[in-house]
Design a protein around this motif. Structure first.
Motif, short mmCIF file in Angstrom:
data_model
loop_
_atom_site.label_atom_id
_atom_site.label_comp_id
_atom_site.label_asym_id
_atom_site.label_seq_id
_atom_site.Cartn_x
_atom_site.Cartn_y
_atom_site.Cartn_z
N SER A 253 -2.25 11.27 3.86
CA SER A 253 -2.30 10.85 2.45
C SER A 253 -3.42 9.85 2.18
O SER A 253 -3.70 9.52 1.03
N GLY A 254 -4.07 9.37 3.24
CA GLY A 254 -5.19 8.45 3.06
C GLY A 254 -4.80 6.99 2.95
O GLY A 254 -5.63 6.14 2.64
N VAL A 255 -3.53 6.67 3.21
CA VAL A 255 -3.09 5.26 3.17
C VAL A 255 -3.69 4.52 4.36
O VAL A 255 -4.12 3.38 4.25
N VAL A 256 -3.74 5.19 5.52
CA VAL A 256 -4.38 4.64 6.71
C VAL A 256 -5.50 5.59 7.10
O VAL A 256 -5.29 6.81 7.10
N ARG B 28 0.84 -1.21 0.00
CA ARG B 28 0.00 0.00 0.00
C ARG B 28 0.87 1.26 0.00
O ARG B 28 0.57 2.24 -0.67
N ILE B 29 1.96 1.20 0.77
CA ILE B 29 2.87 2.36 0.82
C ILE B 29 3.54 2.54 -0.54
O ILE B 29 3.67 3.67 -1.04
N ASP C 14 5.82 -5.38 -2.08
CA ASP C 14 7.22 -4.97 -2.25
C ASP C 14 7.46 -3.61 -1.61
O ASP C 14 6.64 -2.70 -1.73
N ALA C 15 8.62 -3.48 -0.97
CA ALA C 15 8.98 -2.22 -0.32
C ALA C 15 9.49 -1.23 -1.37
O ALA C 15 10.24 -1.61 -2.26
N GLY D 215 2.46 9.38 -5.97
CA GLY D 215 2.94 10.71 -5.61
C GLY D 215 2.27 11.31 -4.39
O GLY D 215 2.47 12.49 -4.09
N THR D 216 1.45 10.54 -3.68
CA THR D 216 0.78 11.07 -2.49
C THR D 216 1.66 10.97 -1.25
O THR D 216 1.37 11.61 -0.25
N LEU D 217 2.74 10.18 -1.32
CA LEU D 217 3.65 10.02 -0.19
C LEU D 217 5.08 10.27 -0.65
O LEU D 217 5.45 9.90 -1.76
#
Length: 159
Positions: free
Chosen positions: A103-106, A80-81, A120-121, A88-90
């Motif tokens: 950013s709305g990821v969590v 997700r990250i 994948d990181a 481009g949100t993070l």
């Protein structure tokens, strides 16, 4: 097919049994309730009633335990990250719990955010979170980044 031609499937509906309508009906006189007694009367619910002794559901201990000081963590997977970084949100160079929520990821940080290893990181990810799994830390470091764990809920329980 017309509305007046609709009918239920064969065998799916049954006629209602009219009880107490004479001996010839097959359910006359006592109407299938046997003879006298509490269960032969109307308006009786005896589920769980044991004749005045303490019912079994009250005698047996209840299962489970809810710790009053338990922490509820939100969690986020590396995948997700990575998607948020690509979109481009993070900014991968400085990811904190506040930026993840912004950013709305969590959706909600609750008592902290825990990083998990699914996916994948992203390259050179520097992230600060409350907790992280060993696999997630290894994956981030393998991709050339770093994970800073501020405080695990597990440590407080061990002490």
């Amino acid at each position: 097919m017309k509305l007046n031609e609709l009918s239920p499937a064969d065998g799916s509906t049954k006629k209602r049994m009219r009880v107490g309508r004479g001996v010839g009906s097959g359910k006359g006189k006592t109407a299938g309730r046997g003879v006298k007694g509490q269960k032969a009367r109307s308006g009786v619910a005896v589920n769980g009633f044991e004749g005045g002794q303490m019912p079994i559901y009250m005698r047996l201990p209840k299962r489970g335990f809810k710790a009053p000081g338990a922490k509820t963590m939100s969690w986020v997977n590396l995948g997700r990250i990575a998607k948020a970084v690509e979109a481009g949100t993070l900014d991968a160079s400085n990811v904190t719990e506040e930026t993840l929520v912004a950013s709305g990821v969590v959706r909600n940080a609750r008592d902290g955010i825990r990083l998990l290893a699914k996916g994948d990181a992203p390259k050179k990810l520097n992230i600060t979170v409350t907790g992280a799994s060993k696999a997630a830390v290894e994956a981030v470091e393998k991709a050339g980044g770093s994970v800073t764990v501020t405080g695990k809920a597990k440590d407080a329980a061990e002490e």
